[in-house]
Design a protein around this motif. Structure first.
Motif, mmCIF file in Angstrom:
data_model
loop_
_atom_site.group_PDB
_atom_site.id
_atom_site.type_symbol
_atom_site.label_atom_id
_atom_site.label_comp_id
_atom_site.label_asym_id
_atom_site.label_seq_id
_atom_site.Cartn_x
_atom_site.Cartn_y
_atom_site.Cartn_z
ATOM 1 N N PRO A 1 0.966 22.661 57.676
ATOM 2 C CA PRO A 1 -0.396 21.881 57.625
ATOM 3 C C PRO A 1 -0.773 21.424 56.287
ATOM 4 O O PRO A 1 -0.899 22.146 55.365
ATOM 5 C CB PRO A 1 -1.242 22.777 57.990
ATOM 6 C CG PRO A 1 -0.699 24.048 57.816
ATOM 7 C CD PRO A 1 0.506 24.087 57.755
ATOM 8 N N LEU A 2 -0.521 20.160 55.797
ATOM 9 C CA LEU A 2 -0.588 19.531 54.635
ATOM 10 C C LEU A 2 -1.506 18.529 54.356
ATOM 11 O O LEU A 2 -1.685 17.865 53.419
ATOM 12 C CB LEU A 2 0.797 19.056 53.861
ATOM 13 C CG LEU A 2 1.936 20.083 53.871
ATOM 14 C CD1 LEU A 2 3.249 19.609 53.651
ATOM 15 C CD2 LEU A 2 1.392 21.221 53.008
ATOM 16 N N GLY A 3 -2.342 18.019 55.562
ATOM 17 C CA GLY A 3 -3.118 16.867 55.479
ATOM 18 C C GLY A 3 -4.392 17.183 56.347
ATOM 19 O O GLY A 3 -4.371 18.077 57.138
ATOM 20 N N LEU A 4 -5.316 16.627 55.764
ATOM 21 C CA LEU A 4 -6.709 17.016 56.474
ATOM 22 C C LEU A 4 -7.687 15.606 56.594
ATOM 23 O O LEU A 4 -7.590 14.675 55.668
ATOM 24 C CB LEU A 4 -7.450 17.886 55.473
ATOM 25 C CG LEU A 4 -9.236 18.083 55.983
ATOM 26 C CD1 LEU A 4 -9.241 18.987 57.308
ATOM 27 C CD2 LEU A 4 -9.830 18.695 55.039
ATOM 28 N N GLY B 1 -18.405 3.526 61.601
ATOM 29 C CA GLY B 1 -18.039 4.761 61.464
ATOM 30 C C GLY B 1 -18.141 5.190 59.970
ATOM 31 O O GLY B 1 -18.021 4.185 59.202
ATOM 32 N N TYR B 2 -17.920 6.516 59.840
ATOM 33 C CA TYR B 2 -18.030 6.849 58.225
ATOM 34 C C TYR B 2 -16.436 7.806 58.191
ATOM 35 O O TYR B 2 -16.475 8.875 59.165
ATOM 36 C CB TYR B 2 -19.144 7.592 58.011
ATOM 37 C CG TYR B 2 -19.040 8.052 56.726
ATOM 38 C CD1 TYR B 2 -19.221 7.099 55.371
ATOM 39 C CD2 TYR B 2 -18.935 9.611 56.143
ATOM 40 C CE1 TYR B 2 -19.280 7.404 54.207
ATOM 41 C CE2 TYR B 2 -19.164 9.861 54.887
ATOM 42 C CZ TYR B 2 -19.092 8.902 53.974
ATOM 43 O OH TYR B 2 -19.096 9.052 52.611
ATOM 44 N N LEU B 3 -15.742 7.650 57.307
ATOM 45 C CA LEU B 3 -14.657 8.445 57.022
ATOM 46 C C LEU B 3 -14.991 9.468 55.899
ATOM 47 O O LEU B 3 -15.105 9.028 54.761
ATOM 48 C CB LEU B 3 -13.379 7.469 56.456
ATOM 49 C CG LEU B 3 -12.003 7.993 56.754
ATOM 50 C CD1 LEU B 3 -11.129 7.243 57.051
ATOM 51 C CD2 LEU B 3 -11.862 9.172 55.823
ATOM 52 N N THR B 4 -15.114 10.763 56.190
ATOM 53 C CA THR B 4 -15.712 11.654 55.210
ATOM 54 C C THR B 4 -14.906 12.137 54.440
ATOM 55 O O THR B 4 -14.947 12.252 53.152
ATOM 56 C CB THR B 4 -16.385 12.674 56.373
ATOM 57 O OG1 THR B 4 -17.225 12.241 57.248
ATOM 58 C CG2 THR B 4 -17.160 13.736 55.227
ATOM 59 N N THR B 5 -13.699 12.399 54.905
ATOM 60 C CA THR B 5 -12.625 13.109 54.030
ATOM 61 C C THR B 5 -11.175 12.817 54.553
ATOM 62 O O THR B 5 -10.977 12.927 55.747
ATOM 63 C CB THR B 5 -12.771 14.740 54.022
ATOM 64 O OG1 THR B 5 -14.133 14.820 53.560
ATOM 65 C CG2 THR B 5 -11.857 15.437 52.718
ATOM 66 N N LEU B 6 -10.353 12.547 53.329
ATOM 67 C CA LEU B 6 -8.892 12.316 53.757
ATOM 68 C C LEU B 6 -8.121 13.153 52.566
ATOM 69 O O LEU B 6 -8.502 12.716 51.184
ATOM 70 C CB LEU B 6 -8.448 10.959 54.043
ATOM 71 C CG LEU B 6 -7.088 11.081 54.586
ATOM 72 C CD1 LEU B 6 -6.809 9.531 55.360
ATOM 73 C CD2 LEU B 6 -5.965 11.038 53.534
ATOM 74 N N SER B 7 -7.632 14.097 52.889
ATOM 75 C CA SER B 7 -6.963 15.014 51.740
ATOM 76 C C SER B 7 -5.469 15.360 52.248
ATOM 77 O O SER B 7 -5.342 15.796 53.229
ATOM 78 C CB SER B 7 -7.634 16.194 51.391
ATOM 79 O OG SER B 7 -7.101 16.808 50.290
ATOM 80 N N VAL C 1 1.806 10.864 54.935
ATOM 81 C CA VAL C 1 0.961 11.730 55.445
ATOM 82 C C VAL C 1 -0.571 11.089 55.481
ATOM 83 O O VAL C 1 -1.056 10.914 56.657
ATOM 84 C CB VAL C 1 0.953 13.059 54.825
ATOM 85 C CG1 VAL C 1 -0.267 14.017 55.601
ATOM 86 C CG2 VAL C 1 2.233 14.150 55.483
ATOM 87 N N GLY C 2 -0.887 10.581 54.381
ATOM 88 C CA GLY C 2 -2.175 9.799 54.039
ATOM 89 C C GLY C 2 -1.986 8.750 55.056
ATOM 90 O O GLY C 2 -3.100 8.462 55.518
ATOM 91 N N SER C 3 -1.157 7.880 55.152
ATOM 92 C CA SER C 3 -1.173 6.530 55.645
ATOM 93 C C SER C 3 -1.414 6.892 57.363
ATOM 94 O O SER C 3 -1.968 6.397 57.970
ATOM 95 C CB SER C 3 0.061 5.689 55.513
ATOM 96 O OG SER C 3 -0.015 5.284 54.231
ATOM 97 N N ALA C 4 -0.677 7.967 57.621
ATOM 98 C CA ALA C 4 -0.648 8.480 58.989
ATOM 99 C C ALA C 4 -1.967 8.823 59.558
ATOM 100 O O ALA C 4 -2.581 8.446 60.566
ATOM 101 C CB ALA C 4 0.437 9.422 59.451
ATOM 102 N N LEU C 5 -2.774 9.638 58.670
ATOM 103 C CA LEU C 5 -3.949 10.114 58.841
ATOM 104 C C LEU C 5 -4.919 8.955 58.989
ATOM 105 O O LEU C 5 -5.879 8.844 59.746
ATOM 106 C CB LEU C 5 -4.602 11.003 57.773
ATOM 107 C CG LEU C 5 -3.934 12.699 57.914
ATOM 108 C CD1 LEU C 5 -4.292 13.298 56.559
ATOM 109 C CD2 LEU C 5 -4.438 13.247 59.122
ATOM 110 N N ALA C 6 -4.901 8.032 57.966
ATOM 111 C CA ALA C 6 -5.858 6.872 58.045
ATOM 112 C C ALA C 6 -5.593 6.012 59.303
ATOM 113 O O ALA C 6 -6.511 5.427 59.893
ATOM 114 C CB ALA C 6 -5.363 5.661 56.806
ATOM 115 N N THR C 7 -4.271 5.740 59.741
ATOM 116 C CA THR C 7 -3.998 5.163 60.826
ATOM 117 C C THR C 7 -4.797 5.630 62.146
ATOM 118 O O THR C 7 -5.367 5.011 63.187
ATOM 119 C CB THR C 7 -2.537 4.787 61.228
ATOM 120 O OG1 THR C 7 -1.886 4.074 60.195
ATOM 121 C CG2 THR C 7 -2.231 4.194 62.461
#
Length: 319
Positions: free
Chosen positions: A224-227, A249-255, A265-271
């Motif tokens: 688990p490396l992304g939130l 909508g509001y994107l609170t956190t992406l870490s 990982v970051g791009s996958a979470l954003a998608t």
């Protein structure tokens, strides 16, 4: 615009300011009303065909609540309306009058006291005046319209899996939240409180196990490396007044943990987030990010976001 009639001055400024916002950015709200319910002085200056109005407000929070992590404990704001060809000069006059007021109500040198002016990002007139008065563009409220195509980012790593956060993920989520908080603190927009871990732990606990998941974990080959944390309507309605879109909508956190950066990982979470917002019928997605952060700004641009509002801050409020 001709010279202002004294009785109609504020109305004339408000009318032209609204037209100014529409011309600057089609995603800005149709009007930017001053907070008529907040206590604080109103400053008004005019010159020739130009006028400006500013309302000073003051809010305080305690260091034991979540909001204290994202601001100074004592925050002074100046909400402005500008009209006419000499708007930049008049904004400078407003700042002078506000500074005179701040010296009477704010303790000099108090780092936990900030002066903030929030300006439409594409209405850049007056930026030089803000710089002259010691303000810096610290963060932005960025927007991504639902129909905006994002530039292609790095390819997702084959081993990425995204799932709702579970009770066993609590400590990992708190750690990723804390890493992001400490990194963003370098750029002046957030504050690392002594109670930060406790605050974030309580917030994560409240998000885990919801019927409609809003907290997500990204695993890279099982680690688990992304939130990701989001707010869907109506929970995100608090931010809807900042844009003309009806459903926001509001994107609170992406870490993403440091060892997983540039892995996709970051791009996958954003998608994944954008898919959730699309399913909820959001017309636009908003998020805050530190403007000087060398990772956040290019990343969110690559995901189709652009600045909508810029937060100019001077901290301490009185030097």
């Amino acid at each position: 615009m001709k010279g202002f009639n004294t009785e109609m001055n504020a109305e004339a400024i408000a009318t032209e300011h609204a037209a100014r916002l529409s011309a600057a950015d089609s995603l800005l709200p149709l009007s930017e009303p001053l907070d008529t319910f907040a206590e604080g002085p109103v400053f008004e200056v005019t010159k020739g065909d130009s006028g400006a109005t500013g309302r000073a407000t003051h809010t305080e929070v305690t260091p034991d609540i979540s909001y204290s992590l994202w601001r100074a404990l004592k925050e002074h704001r100046l909400s402005v309306r500008l009209a006419g060809s000499q708007s930049d000069e008049l904004l400078g006059d407003l700042l002078v009058r506000w500074d005179e007021y701040l010296t009477s109500v704010a303790a000099p040198g108090d780092w936990d006291t900030a002066a903030v002016v929030v300006r439409p990002s594409r209405d850049t007139i007056g930026s030089a005046e803000l710089l002259r008065h010691g303000f810096a563009p610290v963060r932005v409220l960025a927007v991504r319209p639902a129909d905006r195509l994002a530039a292609s980012g790095p390819p997702a790593e084959p081993g990425v899996r995204i799932r709702p956060a579970e009770a066993a993920d609590h400590d990992t989520a708190v750690r990723l939240h804390t890493e992001l908080l400490r990194y963003d603190a370098e750029f002046g927009g957030v504050s690392v409180r002594a109670s930060a871990t406790e605050i974030l732990a309580a917030e994560v606990a409240g998000q885990i196990g919801r019927g409609n998941p809003t907290l997500w974990i990204a695993e890279l080959y099982g680690r688990p490396l992304g939130l990701l944390q989001i707010q869907l309507p109506p929970e995100s309605d608090w931010v809807s007044s900042y844009t003309r879109a009806d459903r926001v909508g509001y994107l609170t956190t992406l870490s993403v943990a440091e060892q997983a950066r540039s892995s996709g990982v970051g791009s996958a979470l954003a998608t994944h987030a954008h898919q959730l917002f699309d399913e909820a019928g959001a017309e636009a997605v908003l998020l805050h990010h530190a403007l000087a952060n060398p990772r956040s700004t290019p990343f969110w641009c690559s995901q189709g976001y652009r600045p909508l509002w810029t937060y100019w801050q001077r901290r301490p409020a009185v030097r």
